[in-house]
Design a protein around this motif. Structure first.
Motif: not given
Length: 342
Positions: A174-178, A182-191, A238-245, A320-326
């Motif tokens: 869900v975090f990865a899908e959220n 957003h156009p991830i490739e257009e962001f310079d960095h991800i926190l 973090t590693r798990a989300i980064a792997k998905k993305l 830009v904030m990625v929305e939570s699981l909600n």
């Protein structure tokens, strides 16, 4: 014919003031910060610091901040989404289960929720703290409070706790899908910005002292080494989300927000990372906050307003904030699996 006893589920979130007013925020902050697991210093020192300095200085300002995220119709975002999660989980589990929602601090309290459940003569109770990563100040505090209340019961059903779910497959998805919204490739960095903790609390989860964890943790630390280490669980998430993305290591940074006081907290601090990235010419940031399963003041204000303004003042252009699981149905599926698992 005897009616079969239901199984109970207690979802516990951190808490929120009852209203965005100074008096209500003061009451909330006092209960929160006077918890010995949150501010783990001697009682009298804690009382002086919390009631004499922190709460008087922060209550009015915090109330003003809460007003900016408060909805006249639905109230606190954290409460709104927590209630939705409870209702959706109840629907998923069906009539064999009874689901209650509690807040560790303020209302609905754990005491009140368990009082309802005590009168139902439940077959069992499963407690699910709504914190993916274990920390003594969050999950540990919930467990302690539940046991404190239930030890006074005359009958005690089978009770179990969900300790953590930092690498839960559905939650990660869900975090990865959220993020992919957003156009991830257009962001310079991800926190990946997590709620911080005082460094001293990390060592306390290893009473043996054999692990000799470094003060700032290690991004390669495996959860299996110490399954109660908040820091290693943050990196695991973090590693798990980064792997998905399919993110390369240089594309993202793990950092920690919400520092309070002058004692050392887990580093790097989100604010320091913003400064470093701005100096390197980074302009656009995408931010995940996987310590929270519902949008709240930490995501809606601290990141989207406070950190965004700070970054722009340093020369950045966008945060830009990625929305939570909600109320994502797949997150509710994840909760259901946690309830049904052993």
């Amino acid at each position: 014919m005897n009616k079969k006893a239901k199984k109970g589920v207690l979802l516990v979130q951190l808490g929120t003031p009852d209203a965005p007013a100074t008096a209500e925020v003061k009451r909330y902050l006092t209960e929160f910060l006077m918890d010995g697991r949150v501010m783990d210093i001697p009682y009298w020192s804690r009382t002086l610091l919390v009631k004499g300095i922190i709460v008087p200085q922060r209550s009015a300002q915090s109330a003003a901040t809460y007003k900016t995220i408060w909805d006249d119709r639905t109230g606190s975002p954290l409460m709104y989404y927590s209630v939705l999660q409870k209702e959706m989980l109840q629907e998923q589990l069906g009539e064999e289960y009874h689901v209650e929602l509690a807040m560790r601090y303020q209302n609905p309290s754990i005491d009140a929720a368990l009082q309802k459940m005590e009168g139902m003569l439940l077959d069992s109770i499963k407690v699910v703290p709504l914190f993916p990563q274990y920390a003594s100040a969050t999950t540990g505090s919930v467990m302690e409070k539940v046991m404190e209340v239930m030890r006074k019961w005359q009958y005690i059903p089978s009770v179990s706790f969900v300790n953590s779910y930092c690498e839960d497959e559905d939650m990660i998805s869900v975090f990865a899908e959220n993020g992919k919204k957003h156009p991830i490739e257009e962001f310079d960095h991800i926190l990946f910005s997590y709620h911080g903790l005082p460094v001293r609390q990390l060592g306390k989860v290893d009473p043996s002292g054999e692990l000799h964890c470094p003060d700032s943790g290690c991004d390669t630390c495996k959860v299996e080494l110490n399954s109660f280490c908040y820091l290693s669980q943050c990196y695991a998430t973090t590693r798990a989300i980064a792997k998905k993305l399919e993110l390369s290591p240089e594309k993202f940074t793990v950092c920690f927000q919400s520092r309070l006081g002058k004692t050392p907290w887990i580093q790097p601090y989100t604010s320091d990372v913003l400064h470093d990235l701005a100096q390197k010419g980074v302009k656009k940031l995408l931010v995940f906050s996987p310590a929270f399963v519902a949008d709240c003041i930490e995501t809606l204000d601290e990141i989207q307003v406070e950190y965004a303004d700070e970054f722009k003042a340093l020369g950045g252009e966008e945060v830009v904030m990625v929305e939570s699981l909600n109320d994502n149905p797949r997150w509710i599926d994840s909760l259901k699996k946690l309830v049904l698992s052993n």
